[in-house]
Every structure is written in C-alpha cells, then in structure tokens.
Design an enzyme around this catalytic site. Sequence first.
Site: not given
Length: 471
Positions: A190, A121-122, A186, A125
Amino acid sequence: MSLALFAVAPLGFANNDLPDLGTAAVNTFSLEKENTYGDAYMRVIRSSAPILNDPVLNQYMTELGNKLVAHANGVKTPFYFFLLRNDEINAFAFFGGHVGVHTGLFLNADNESQLASVIGHEITHVTQRHLARSIEARDKSSTATMVGLLGAILLTIAAPQAGMAAMATTQALATQSQINYTRLHEKEADRIGMQILVDAGFDPNGAADFFAKLATRYRFTTTPPQMLLTHPLPESRISEARNRAAQYPHRYIADNLDFQLAKARIQVRFSSYSEEAALSLFQNQLKKGQYEYKQAAEYGLALALLRAKQTQQAEKIIDELLAQAPNNLFYIDTKTDLLLERKQHDQAIAMLEKQRQLKPTSQVINVNLANAYIEHKQPLKAIPILEEMIFLDKQNQLPLYLLSDAYKEVGNQSMEHYIKAEAMALAADYDGAIDQLNFAYRLSEQDPLQLARIEARIRQFKQSKKAIEQL
C-alpha cells in the site's frame, strides 16, 4: 495466499525510506528461481484461464504497467502484464514480474488513477519479493510443498474449478491462510504503491476513491467481490487511505482518454453486456451527456453498432473519430476490421504501413498489418513482421498463431507445425507441442539443420513437461 488489491498502510514513508530487504528470500528463492516458477505458472494459467489476446487492450495494459514500473524502486525482473476476461474485481501478481488484471477492474473503475492504484500495489508485491519472502519465513517447512501450494492457489485465481481441484488434492484449502502475505507485506504494498502512483503522475486519491465506491456498492450485498471477502472495507481503512493521499500536494489530474476507450471496448466485447444492452448504454450516455469523454462514448457506440451488424453507421462514427485523431490505435484497429470485412486489403495495408513508420514496434499495428497481408494472400510480407514481434515478446501467443497461418499459406508445412508447437508450449500443452514437432520432423527430411533444431526442441519440451509436473 492473499492476492488482494490493497491493505491499509502506516503514514509517513517516502520513496527513500524503502525497507532494506537484505538477504530475505535469497537462500530459498533466487531471482532465477522466481523467473522459472513465474514462467511455469504463466503457461498453466494460459491453458486454463480466459486470457485476452486483444492487441489493443494488451498494448494499453503494457504501456500503463510500464509507466508505473518506471517509477518503482528495486525492479530486478522484467514485468509482464496480462488481462483475464472475468467480471470479478481482482488483480494479482506472482513470480517473475507477472501481473494479471481482471476486466472487471475496468468495468468498476471510474478513471485511470483508480486502475493504476491497483496495479501499483501489485507491482510492489513483485519488487518487494513478497512471495519469496513468505516462503523464506517458512523455510523450516517443506519448500516443495509450499511451492506446490502456491501453484494451486494461483490456479484457483485463474481457473476456479481446476484450481479448487488442485487445492483439494494437496489439502491446500485448509492451510491457505498459512501462506497469506503478512500484514507487513500488505502495508508495504500500500505504502510503496501509493508512492509509485504519485511519481508516475496519477491522482493519489485513486485508491481511496475506489475503496469508497466499492464499499458503497457492496455494503449490503450477500455476495461481495472476491477482494472484499478477504479484505473488508471499514470506514477507518478508507479514511486512512484519504489521509495518506492528503500528504501529497494537491494537483488536478485529468483522466486519460485511452482508459475510457479501453473500458468501452471491454464493455462491448468482453463483458456480460448483451448486444442490446451495449447499444443502449452508449446511446444513453450520448443522449444525456453522461460521459468523461464524448469520443469514448462514440467509440463504444461504434463497437456496439458493429457488433449489431450495423456496419455503415459504425464506420461513419469511426471515420469521424479518425479525422480528429488519425493516430489513435483504438480507432485504427476498428477501421482495419471494417476495411478487411469489405475485402479492401490494399487500403488497410496502406493505412497500416503508414502507421508502422510512426510506431514500428506497436503490437496493434503489426498484428493488424500481418493479418491484412495474410488475408490478401501476401504471407511472405507478414512473416518478418511476426518474427520480429515474437523476438520482442516471447510470451505473446497471438503472433505465433498468425505466423503458423502465414507458413501454411506459403506451403511450408514443417514451419507451420513448428510454430504451432511453440504456441502450445506457451500454454503448457507439451504433449501437443511434441506431437506438432514430430509432424514437423517428418516434413523436414531434406533439411538437416531443421531436423537438429526440432530434435533439440523436443528434448527441451520433455524436460519442461517433467519440471511443470513437479510443481
């Protein structure tokens, strides 16, 4: 700014359906700017946060992160993964491919897939440039103020007291919600993070399982972890994560022994467990058979015994583990500690030199070998090993500390202070670094090449100090 681990994403997106970023974030934040800000923030975090300089955990974290990055699209910058000694459940990513993970994630994850789901997930980003895109979307406001705000909030994540002071100074606290990642960001993190997780060979249920565990544990608590304060876990969110995972073919994913070894190492050495609690934890696991891997419980017990100064019992367990897996870095690192404690430097060096033939770039092997050479009064053999490590990883302070010690042992005071300056600069202590360079300068009067090198570095550090103050 939300640095949360997850958010619910819509279903039905595959890897080839990634959004086209187009020119988003290009005008305000080029990749070069992102890398510059990322480097500056990382230096500030090193100066104020409890970053782990543990070579075994660092190598595990880097290898896990790189395994996930290898299956990510849109990778435009190198990634750097680091651990913070913090029992809070959290992870965060920022400019320049920097991904920070709290040790609390290891303490609360049951398996590697759960941990990997957070990191995936990070990573997303970063690859989707969510911070830069958020700034671009608010380009009509002051970009300088926005960047300062980002820096203050990053400090809050890494060092709450320092960060909150910075935020109060800039009135950032009242406006933090204005620069949160958008819900779209977000959802992207995901959705794409799940695809990375699956492509890298992990269980897609890792995210939902972790959600469910946290929801159960903190359902009635008055002080939930930081992640749950900003992103609650309603049942719908968990069920949607399950539905997303169900779209992938079912397959059995065995857990990784190295994850369980890393978790045991953190439990004994880098958590709030007392000496007695750590011993009891692994003694009970072995007595009741409550473990994923017996080797990990035995390793944890050996570390707990070592912490309790029961060296002979600890070494017996480590030797038995090494007999089963002679190339395992967790066991080799602990065996090295035991040998050096007994001043059996030759035996430690022989073991590590043999391993270096198999793993020439291993951080664990090279750090331990260089340290063994220094302790054995052979610093000249340590210097080229450490210089190569620094060349390959310019963000790692540990080889710089050891290299400074090696130069001290050989009596090269100029280089001792020069290397200390480099280590200080990595933690944004430019005043201290310049002082060290001035010491080095006075000790280098007969070496015009070294004098020119030091003068150039002083100018660079002064420029860097000015630039970081403007953040």
